[in-house]
Design a protein around this motif. Structure first.
Motif, mmCIF file in Angstrom:
data_model
loop_
_atom_site.group_PDB
_atom_site.id
_atom_site.type_symbol
_atom_site.label_atom_id
_atom_site.label_comp_id
_atom_site.label_asym_id
_atom_site.label_seq_id
_atom_site.Cartn_x
_atom_site.Cartn_y
_atom_site.Cartn_z
ATOM 1 N N ASN A 102 -8.792 -1.654 11.371
ATOM 2 C CA ASN A 102 -7.554 -1.656 9.347
ATOM 3 C C ASN A 102 -8.577 -2.010 9.035
ATOM 4 O OD1 ASN A 102 -5.159 -1.148 8.998
ATOM 5 N ND2 ASN A 102 -3.949 -3.411 9.956
ATOM 6 N N ILE B 72 -4.941 -3.996 -0.669
ATOM 7 C CA ILE B 72 -5.216 -2.486 -0.295
ATOM 8 C C ILE B 72 -5.755 -2.830 0.822
ATOM 9 C CG2 ILE B 72 -5.557 -0.397 -0.881
ATOM 10 C CD1 ILE B 72 -6.215 -0.793 -3.608
ATOM 11 N N LYS C 267 -4.692 6.564 5.259
ATOM 12 C CA LYS C 267 -3.807 6.055 5.188
ATOM 13 C C LYS C 267 -3.678 4.460 4.378
ATOM 14 C CE LYS C 267 -0.426 4.002 9.014
ATOM 15 N NZ LYS C 267 0.388 4.463 9.232
ATOM 16 N N LEU C 268 -3.220 4.045 2.535
ATOM 17 C CA LEU C 268 -3.603 3.444 2.125
ATOM 18 C C LEU C 268 -1.887 2.485 1.488
ATOM 19 C CD1 LEU C 268 -6.216 4.836 1.816
ATOM 20 C CD2 LEU C 268 -7.075 3.397 -0.035
ATOM 21 N N LYS C 269 -1.844 1.492 1.374
ATOM 22 C CA LYS C 269 -0.951 1.156 0.844
ATOM 23 C C LYS C 269 -1.512 -0.156 0.194
ATOM 24 C CE LYS C 269 1.052 -0.733 4.942
ATOM 25 N NZ LYS C 269 2.288 -1.442 5.791
ATOM 26 N N VAL C 270 -0.333 -1.088 -0.975
ATOM 27 C CA VAL C 270 -1.122 -1.929 -1.189
ATOM 28 C C VAL C 270 -0.113 -2.832 -0.223
ATOM 29 C CG1 VAL C 270 -0.026 -3.877 -3.706
ATOM 30 C CG2 VAL C 270 -1.227 -1.423 -4.035
ATOM 31 N N LEU C 271 -0.321 -4.009 -0.076
ATOM 32 C CA LEU C 271 0.631 -4.780 0.995
ATOM 33 C C LEU C 271 0.100 -6.699 0.297
ATOM 34 C CD1 LEU C 271 0.414 -5.226 3.638
ATOM 35 C CD2 LEU C 271 -1.398 -6.771 4.265
ATOM 36 N N SER D 231 -9.082 4.535 -3.650
ATOM 37 C CA SER D 231 -8.190 6.234 -2.821
ATOM 38 C C SER D 231 -8.803 7.120 -2.554
ATOM 39 C CB SER D 231 -6.626 6.493 -3.220
ATOM 40 O OG SER D 231 -5.572 5.329 -3.523
ATOM 41 N N GLU E 15 -1.936 -6.494 10.142
ATOM 42 C CA GLU E 15 -1.569 -6.634 9.641
ATOM 43 C C GLU E 15 -1.171 -7.556 9.797
ATOM 44 O OE1 GLU E 15 1.817 -3.621 7.607
ATOM 45 O OE2 GLU E 15 0.457 -2.615 8.424
ATOM 46 N N PHE F 117 -5.710 0.278 -7.456
ATOM 47 C CA PHE F 117 -5.651 1.532 -5.852
ATOM 48 C C PHE F 117 -6.189 2.672 -5.736
ATOM 49 C CE2 PHE F 117 -2.640 4.282 -3.906
ATOM 50 C CZ PHE F 117 -2.632 3.187 -2.725
ATOM 51 N N THR G 15 -4.950 1.815 7.068
ATOM 52 C CA THR G 15 -5.538 1.987 8.517
ATOM 53 C C THR G 15 -6.231 3.199 8.429
ATOM 54 O OG1 THR G 15 -3.840 0.529 7.694
ATOM 55 C CG2 THR G 15 -4.320 1.540 10.535
ATOM 56 N N ASP H 255 0.463 -8.168 -3.191
ATOM 57 C CA ASP H 255 0.734 -8.114 -4.785
ATOM 58 C C ASP H 255 1.304 -9.744 -5.584
ATOM 59 O OD1 ASP H 255 -0.531 -7.656 -7.669
ATOM 60 O OD2 ASP H 255 1.072 -5.967 -7.413
#
Length: 333
Positions: free
Chosen positions: A141, A124, A111-115, A102, A175, A98, A127, A117
């Motif tokens: 996305n 990751i 903007k990043l996030k773990v979707l 980044s 998403e 990650f 958006t 796991d």
């Protein structure tokens, strides 16, 4: 002011608002019941009903795009199109993935996030926070995925300008698709191994000694074939190596694309299929590009057949390993 014009203007606005509202409701009721494999079964996503796998077109002189390397999924609602485009990254997962991703997006409006796991899958989501509605394809996305074999791919979601008014709902839709990520049936073999592959249009086969972390993908069209060798490196490693082995009757040498003549090139002795070869070498250090190539007559495979081998890397030293790979190739029936 003309009351007729006012009435007509209000009517048009009312109809437009009604259409937009109806289309928004249509997006809200999309059914996700269409599981489709991507990258030749490397992973599966559940898409809206009606989404289709549509290969990109190529010109008559190019081989078809390889299913192991890319997939395009299209979803149309009227004149509005949503496109998912997946591509193999030829990269390996690593610790702090990650953080590494980044860094690649640092300074960009995302903007990043773990979707995901779970179940040996990790993803990751990136958006955008700004959009350019004038682009033919507007990025909504991007998902970077690590599969159970520890290799990575990326899938983008884009819309056409006609869908831009509903981008927020399309973002939610994409998403939801990305959150449906599931394991596929294909894993990538990165062990050191031998692979024997048929030569298109002949009764002969090549046997390759493939080092660890290399893959070979094969594409063909009409009367020619292309073997593409790539190496997998950790995601944060920006070095690269490629081999393209073409069999056919109309090869095109790389050095001409860079404005060189044969007189400009260095020659390095070597061999291929038991024959002496004078490899043509040219460096472009400012571009981080080094190439060794040759077009070789191969009548032992088929009369008048030509083999074009092109070995490229951003590191000059990597060409030695690539040369050993090509000079170890054998021919069988």
């Amino acid at each position: 002011m003309n009351p007729v014009k006012i009435t007509l203007s209000c009517l048009v606005c009312t109809l437009l608002m009604a259409f937009q509202s109806a289309f928004s409701q249509k997006l809200d009721t999309v059914k996700f019941n269409n599981p489709l494999p991507i990258l030749n079964g490397k992973a599966v996503f559940t898409f809206p009903a009606g989404a289709l796998n549509v290969k990109r077109d190529v010109d008559i002189m190019s081989a078809d795009h390889n299913a192991n390397e890319e997939t395009r999924i299209m979803y149309d609602l009227g004149d509005k199109r949503l496109v998912f485009f997946a591509e193999e990254l030829f990269a390996l997962g690593e610790d702090q993935l990650f953080e590494h991703v980044s860094k690649d997006y640092a300074g960009d409006p995302f903007k990043l996030k773990v979707l995901t796991d779970k179940n040996q899958l990790y993803s990751i989501l990136a958006t955008p926070t700004k959009w350019d509605s004038t682009q033919n394809g507007i990025l909504l996305n991007t998902l970077i995925v690590k599969t159970p074999d520890n290799t990575l791919f990326r899938i983008h979601a884009l819309i056409t300008p006609t869908a831009y008014k509903w981008k927020d709902q399309y973002i939610q839709l994409t998403e939801q698709v990305f959150a449906s990520l599931a394991k596929g049936t294909r894993s990538i073999d990165l062990s050191a191994r031998k692979e024997t592959l048929s030569i298109f249009g002949t009764d002969k086969k090549f046997t390759f000694d493939i080092p660890q972390n290399y893959v070979v993908n094969v594409s063909q069209k009409y009367d020619f074939q292309v073997f593409k060798f790539r190496t997998y490196r950790p995601y944060s490693d920006t070095n690269w190596t490629n081999i393209t082995l073409y069999t056919g009757h109309h090869p095109s040498a790389n050095y001409r694309d860079y404005g060189f003549s044969q007189a400009d090139l260095q020659k390095k002795d070597g061999n291929f299929l038991g024959k002496k070869v004078s490899w043509l070498f040219f460096p472009i250090p400012k571009e981080g590009y080094y190439c060794k190539e040759q077009i070789i007559p191969a009548d032992e495979i088929e009369e008048d057949l030509l083999v074009h081998i092109s070995m490229t890397s951003n590191l000059e030293g990597s060409l030695d390993e690539l040369t050993r790979m090509m000079e170890s190739v054998t021919l069988t029936k």
